[in-house]
Write a protein that holds these residues in place. Structure first.
Motif, PDB file in Angstrom:
ATOM      1  N   ILE A   8      50.527  60.764  57.180  1.00 29.95           N
ATOM      2  CA  ILE A   8      49.371  61.295  57.911  1.00 29.95           C
ATOM      3  C   ILE A   8      48.342  61.849  56.937  1.00 29.95           C
ATOM      4  O   ILE A   8      47.142  61.571  57.052  1.00 29.95           O
ATOM      5  CB  ILE A   8      49.813  62.365  58.932  1.00 29.95           C
ATOM      6  CG1 ILE A   8      50.613  61.715  60.064  1.00 29.95           C
ATOM      7  CG2 ILE A   8      48.603  63.108  59.495  1.00 29.95           C
ATOM      8  CD1 ILE A   8      51.304  62.703  60.978  1.00 29.95           C
ATOM      9  N   VAL A   9      48.802  62.603  55.963  1.00 27.27           N
ATOM     10  CA  VAL A   9      47.884  63.161  54.962  1.00 27.27           C
ATOM     11  C   VAL A   9      47.192  62.035  54.189  1.00 27.27           C
ATOM     12  O   VAL A   9      45.975  62.075  53.963  1.00 27.27           O
ATOM     13  CB  VAL A   9      48.632  64.104  53.997  1.00 27.27           C
ATOM     14  CG1 VAL A   9      47.773  64.478  52.806  1.00 27.27           C
ATOM     15  CG2 VAL A   9      49.107  65.346  54.742  1.00 27.27           C
ATOM     16  N   THR A  10      47.934  61.010  53.819  1.00 28.22           N
ATOM     17  CA  THR A  10      47.369  59.883  53.072  1.00 28.22           C
ATOM     18  C   THR A  10      46.343  59.125  53.912  1.00 28.22           C
ATOM     19  O   THR A  10      45.280  58.741  53.408  1.00 28.22           O
ATOM     20  CB  THR A  10      48.493  58.938  52.603  1.00 28.22           C
ATOM     21  OG1 THR A  10      49.420  59.680  51.804  1.00 28.22           O
ATOM     22  CG2 THR A  10      47.937  57.780  51.784  1.00 28.22           C
ATOM     23  N   ALA A  11      46.634  58.918  55.185  1.00 29.72           N
ATOM     24  CA  ALA A  11      45.694  58.223  56.066  1.00 29.72           C
ATOM     25  C   ALA A  11      44.415  59.036  56.233  1.00 29.72           C
ATOM     26  O   ALA A  11      43.309  58.486  56.231  1.00 29.72           O
ATOM     27  CB  ALA A  11      46.336  57.954  57.429  1.00 29.72           C
ATOM     28  N   HIS A  12      44.566  60.340  56.356  1.00 29.60           N
ATOM     29  CA  HIS A  12      43.379  61.200  56.475  1.00 29.60           C
ATOM     30  C   HIS A  12      42.542  61.132  55.204  1.00 29.60           C
ATOM     31  O   HIS A  12      41.310  61.039  55.261  1.00 29.60           O
ATOM     32  CB  HIS A  12      43.795  62.642  56.774  1.00 29.60           C
ATOM     33  CG  HIS A  12      42.636  63.546  56.968  1.00 29.60           C
ATOM     34  ND1 HIS A  12      42.081  64.257  55.937  1.00 29.60           N
ATOM     35  CD2 HIS A  12      41.909  63.830  58.076  1.00 29.60           C
ATOM     36  CE1 HIS A  12      41.058  64.955  56.406  1.00 29.60           C
ATOM     37  NE2 HIS A  12      40.927  64.702  57.693  1.00 29.60           N
ATOM     38  N   GLU A  13      43.176  61.140  54.056  1.00 27.95           N
ATOM     39  CA  GLU A  13      42.449  61.042  52.781  1.00 27.95           C
ATOM     40  C   GLU A  13      41.727  59.698  52.681  1.00 27.95           C
ATOM     41  O   GLU A  13      40.587  59.631  52.214  1.00 27.95           O
ATOM     42  CB  GLU A  13      43.426  61.223  51.615  1.00 27.95           C
ATOM     43  CG  GLU A  13      42.785  61.188  50.255  1.00 27.95           C
ATOM     44  CD  GLU A  13      41.814  62.322  50.004  1.00 27.95           C
ATOM     45  OE1 GLU A  13      40.970  62.168  49.092  1.00 27.95           O
ATOM     46  OE2 GLU A  13      41.864  63.353  50.693  1.00 27.95           O
ATOM     47  N   ASP A  14      42.356  58.636  53.136  1.00 28.93           N
ATOM     48  CA  ASP A  14      41.733  57.316  53.134  1.00 28.93           C
ATOM     49  C   ASP A  14      40.481  57.325  54.007  1.00 28.93           C
ATOM     50  O   ASP A  14      39.424  56.828  53.607  1.00 28.93           O
ATOM     51  CB  ASP A  14      42.739  56.266  53.634  1.00 28.93           C
ATOM     52  CG  ASP A  14      42.194  54.859  53.610  1.00 28.93           C
ATOM     53  OD1 ASP A  14      41.571  54.466  52.594  1.00 28.93           O
ATOM     54  OD2 ASP A  14      42.392  54.127  54.612  1.00 28.93           O
ATOM     55  N   ALA A  15      40.575  57.919  55.187  1.00 31.83           N
ATOM     56  CA  ALA A  15      39.416  57.997  56.084  1.00 31.83           C
ATOM     57  C   ALA A  15      38.318  58.859  55.475  1.00 31.83           C
ATOM     58  O   ALA A  15      37.134  58.524  55.568  1.00 31.83           O
ATOM     59  CB  ALA A  15      39.838  58.560  57.448  1.00 31.83           C
ATOM     60  N   ARG A  16      38.677  59.952  54.816  1.00 36.34           N
ATOM     61  CA  ARG A  16      37.680  60.835  54.201  1.00 36.34           C
ATOM     62  C   ARG A  16      36.908  60.099  53.105  1.00 36.34           C
ATOM     63  O   ARG A  16      35.693  60.199  53.014  1.00 36.34           O
ATOM     64  CB  ARG A  16      38.361  62.079  53.631  1.00 36.34           C
ATOM     65  CG  ARG A  16      37.362  63.138  53.145  1.00 36.34           C
ATOM     66  CD  ARG A  16      38.042  64.238  52.365  1.00 36.34           C
ATOM     67  NE  ARG A  16      38.747  63.753  51.182  1.00 36.34           N
ATOM     68  CZ  ARG A  16      38.142  63.370  50.049  1.00 36.34           C
ATOM     69  NH1 ARG A  16      36.831  63.406  49.949  1.00 36.34           N
ATOM     70  NH2 ARG A  16      38.847  62.952  49.021  1.00 36.34           N
ATOM     71  N   ARG A  17      37.630  59.338  52.285  1.00 39.13           N
ATOM     72  CA  ARG A  17      36.958  58.571  51.226  1.00 39.13           C
ATOM     73  C   ARG A  17      35.995  57.538  51.827  1.00 39.13           C
ATOM     74  O   ARG A  17      34.885  57.344  51.328  1.00 39.13           O
ATOM     75  CB  ARG A  17      37.988  57.873  50.335  1.00 39.13           C
ATOM     76  CG  ARG A  17      38.609  58.780  49.306  1.00 39.13           C
ATOM     77  CD  ARG A  17      39.398  57.993  48.250  1.00 39.13           C
ATOM     78  NE  ARG A  17      40.382  57.088  48.807  1.00 39.13           N
ATOM     79  CZ  ARG A  17      41.642  57.414  49.096  1.00 39.13           C
ATOM     80  NH1 ARG A  17      42.067  58.633  48.880  1.00 39.13           N
ATOM     81  NH2 ARG A  17      42.466  56.521  49.585  1.00 39.13           N
ATOM     82  N   LYS A  18      36.421  56.879  52.894  1.00 34.23           N
ATOM     83  CA  LYS A  18      35.553  55.899  53.557  1.00 34.23           C
ATOM     84  C   LYS A  18      34.316  56.583  54.136  1.00 34.23           C
ATOM     85  O   LYS A  18      33.207  56.051  54.058  1.00 34.23           O
ATOM     86  CB  LYS A  18      36.312  55.164  54.653  1.00 34.23           C
ATOM     87  CG  LYS A  18      37.354  54.207  54.112  1.00 34.23           C
ATOM     88  CD  LYS A  18      38.150  53.565  55.228  1.00 34.23           C
ATOM     89  CE  LYS A  18      39.204  52.620  54.678  1.00 34.23           C
ATOM     90  NZ  LYS A  18      40.023  52.050  55.755  1.00 34.23           N
ATOM     91  N   ALA A  19      34.494  57.755  54.695  1.00 38.41           N
ATOM     92  CA  ALA A  19      33.357  58.498  55.250  1.00 38.41           C
ATOM     93  C   ALA A  19      32.378  58.879  54.148  1.00 38.41           C
ATOM     94  O   ALA A  19      31.162  58.760  54.314  1.00 38.41           O
ATOM     95  CB  ALA A  19      33.843  59.745  55.983  1.00 38.41           C
ATOM     96  N   GLU A  20      32.885  59.323  52.997  1.00 41.77           N
ATOM     97  CA  GLU A  20      32.013  59.679  51.878  1.00 41.77           C
ATOM     98  C   GLU A  20      31.217  58.472  51.394  1.00 41.77           C
ATOM     99  O   GLU A  20      30.024  58.580  51.130  1.00 41.77           O
ATOM    100  CB  GLU A  20      32.832  60.256  50.725  1.00 41.77           C
ATOM    101  CG  GLU A  20      33.303  61.662  50.962  1.00 41.77           C
ATOM    102  CD  GLU A  20      34.159  62.197  49.821  1.00 41.77           C
ATOM    103  OE1 GLU A  20      34.421  61.456  48.846  1.00 41.77           O
ATOM    104  OE2 GLU A  20      34.559  63.370  49.910  1.00 41.77           O
TER     105      GLU A  20
END
Length: 107
Positions: free
Chosen positions: A71-83
C-alpha cells in the motif's frame, strides 16, 4: 510606467491561470500500483487519497506486513505520477515566462 502596468496585468493573468490549474489538479486522478497491480491506489494530482483496491489473495493475516508495504509503495508510485503531471502542466503554463532557475510554481 506603462511597462509596470503591463507586468502587473501579466502577473494577475498568471495568478488566475495557476488558480485554475490547482482546481484542475484536484479533479485529476492518478493511479499508483505495486505488487504487479495487486494493490492500487487512486489519488488526486494534489495528493488526496481517493481509493485503495487490494487483490483478495493478499488478505491473509499472516502477510499483513507485505500488504502494508505494498500500500505504501502504491501510494508513492501515485505521488510520483502526480508530481510529474503537475510539472508537465506547469511547464506549459510558464513557457513564456523568464523565471530564474529553480523557481517552482505555484509558490
Amino acid at each position: 510606467m506603462r511597462d509596470m502596468l503591463g507586468l502587473m496585468k501579466q502577473a494577475q493573468a498568471m495568478q488566475e491561470k495557476i488558480q485554475a490549474m490547482q482546481a484542475e489538479f484536484e479533479r485529476l486522478d492518478v493511479e499508483g500500483q505495486s505488487g504487479g497491480g495487486m494493490v492500487r491506489v487512486t489519488m488526486s494530482a494534489k495528493g488526496n487519497l481517493r481509493d485503495v483496491a487490494i487483490d483478495p489473495s493478499l488478505l491473509n493475516p499472516d502477510e499483513r506486513q507485505i500488504l502494508e508495504d505494498l500500500i505504501v509503495t502504491a501510494h508513492e508510485d501515485a505521488r510520483r505520477k502526480a508530481e510529474r503531471l503537475m510539472e508537465e502542466k506547469m511547464q506549459g503554463l510558464t513557457a513564456g515566462l523568464s523565471l530564474p532557475p529553480g523557481v517552482k510554481l505555484p509558490f
